[in-house]
Design an enzyme around this catalytic site. Structure first.
Site, PDB file in Angstrom:
ATOM      1  N   ASP A   1       0.194 -20.383  34.081  1.00 38.80           N
ATOM      2  CA  ASP A   1       0.702 -19.152  33.933  1.00 38.80           C
ATOM      3  C   ASP A   1      -0.462 -18.000  33.538  1.00 38.80           C
ATOM      4  OD1 ASP A   1       3.222 -20.072  35.017  1.00 38.80           O
ATOM      5  OD2 ASP A   1       3.689 -20.784  33.137  1.00 38.80           O
TER       6      ASP A   1
ATOM      7  N   ASP B   1      -5.324 -23.802  32.818  1.00 38.01           N
ATOM      8  CA  ASP B   1      -3.810 -23.275  32.407  1.00 38.01           C
ATOM      9  C   ASP B   1      -3.174 -22.743  33.549  1.00 38.01           C
ATOM     10  OD1 ASP B   1      -1.685 -22.169  30.909  1.00 38.01           O
ATOM     11  OD2 ASP B   1      -2.641 -20.329  30.987  1.00 38.01           O
TER      12      ASP B   1
END
Ligand code: ZN
Length: 430
Positions: free
Chosen positions: A261, A259
């Site tokens: 952020d 992922d």
């Protein structure tokens, strides 16, 4: 398709390892690097080979002969047809091509004998045939983009700019470097540059940038230069660990899906401003370790800011170029990045209506992971998804991956950690 291998380099930087044999004869795993290249070609049906030799070239000719003899290293036949061109005067790294152009009537592979590679050539050739440019460059991210020539392309992989090491470059750029494997059209050999030596990159390829006739083929497969003693020792280690052969996309790959952020960069709400992009501590080191393992590094991220009209695709690309530039400074790189630009809820000012859909790629759906898996031939049951939220864990589970959460909640993940580096240290076997 014929393959031309340029094996005439002097290799002075590696002379501490071998000064009395030409660089392509330096052994890796008990076999000359050139023999690894020839085997890789033969296994894929590419048996017509022309080798251009110069410095100490007789060692190469004595060893391989016409390609019908038995290999002194393996005891097996080489099983290919080899012709040679012997360069008496130094012609640069492309001069020999003009001397053998009568033999090159169709598009041909042009390979550098100074690097160890194991790639799916037929995949590369099919890509070239689909777009029919004058040249296709095999491109990849490397661990030192800041001192490598960079290829800048448009969204269709057409090269619009070729920045040499010393050319000024944008502040943020994609880590995309020429790996030294090419497919060229014989049309490029019609007019020889009027210089005694011909430089392939500067005189033949770089002038094609911006003409629409030069494209890149991105691949995470293994191609590494072994031009210094340090790089040579690294390549030998990778070979022993099986990474060189396993990375061929004919074979199933394994990946770490990450992922963005809150996992790679500091979470600042939805990131809109490029200057707010900051890598989290230990991330470069963690990704570098993944790069040196048998796993691919692939970023998967929801970016509904695109659907909401808050960030344009160009701005998002630039944020991702910033990510690649920051990682590149630390010797780390990503093999792929997939984002979902959609968002399901309509009715906001400035939104892009066609992206306001209930798509298949917004995590927790597995679409981004499945897309990467299809492109890179990934075995998802051997792969991991790591992120800091519920959607990451569910997307990983929906795709059939192992999952790791950066955090303490329980979303059914296989592992909980405090950071990407902690995950890498616990998971990856080197
Ligand atoms: Zn989507």
């Amino acid at each position: 398709m014929k393959a031309v291998i340029m094996a005439g380099g002097k290799g002075t930087r590696i002379s501490s390892i071998a000064s009395d044999i030409p660089k392509p004869m330096i052994k890796i795993g008990g076999k000359p690097v050139l023999e690894h290249e020839i085997e890789c070609l033969r296994e894929q049906g590419l048996k017509d080979i022309i080798i251009s030799v110069s410095h100490l070239g007789n060692h190469i000719i004595d060893y391989f002969g016409d390609g019908c003899k038995i290999s002194p290293s393996t005891g097996e036949p080489f099983g290919v047809n080899i012709e040679y061109y012997y360069e008496k005067e130094p012609l640069g790294n492309a001069g020999a091509l003009f001397e053998i152009k009568d033999k090159l009537t169709d598009d041909f592979l042009l390979l550098n004998a100074d690097s160890l590679f194991n790639v799916d050539f037929n995949r590369f050739i099919n890509y070239h045939k689909k777009y029919k440019p004058l040249a296709t460059l095999f491109s990849h991210p490397n661990s030192h983009p800041y001192d490598s020539a960079l290829l800048i392309t448009d969204k269709n992989n057409i090269v619009v700019n070729w920045l040499q090491k010393n050319d000024s470059r944008p502040l943020y750029y994609k880590n995309r470097v020429n790996a030294g494997l090419h497919i060229l059209s014989p049309l490029l050999l019609e007019n020889r540059p009027d210089t005694p030596k011909v430089d392939l990159d500067k005189q033949i390829l770089k002038p094609l940038a911006g003409t629409g006739k030069l494209i890149v083929y991105d691949s995470p497969e293994y191609v590494k230069d072994m031009g210094t003693p340090e790089r040579y020792s690294m390549v030998c280690k990778d070979y022993e660990k099986g990474i060189v052969n396993n990375r061929n996309l004919i074979n199933k790959q394994k990946a770490i899906f990450i992922d963005r952020d809150g996992t790679i960069n500091k979470y600042v709400g939805f990131l809109r401003n490029i200057d707010d992009f900051e890598l989290l501590p230990g991330v470069s080191e963690a990704i570098k370790k993944i790069n040196n393992s048998g796993y691919l590094t692939i970023v998967v991220t929801n970016q509904p800011v695109i659907a909401r009209g808050e960030v344009s695709i160009d701005e998002l690309d630039n944020i991702h170029n910033n990510l690649e530039t920051l990682l590149g400074k630390e010797g780390a790189y990503i093999d792929g990045l997939y984002y979902c630009p959609h968002h399901p809820d309509k009715g906001f000012v400035g939104e892009i209506r066609e992206l306001k859909i209930d798509c298949d790629c917004r995590k927790p759906k597995p679409g981004l992971i499945l897309k990467a898996a299809s492109k890179f031939n990934i075995d998802l049951s051997e792969s991991w998804m790591i992120g800091d939220g519920k959607n990451d864990i569910l997307a990983g589970k929906n795709a059939g991956c192992h999952t790791a959460l950066i955090g303490t909640e329980d979303f059914g993940q296989d592992m909980s950690v405090n950071s990407l580096i902690e995950f890498v240290e616990k998971t990856i076997i080197y």
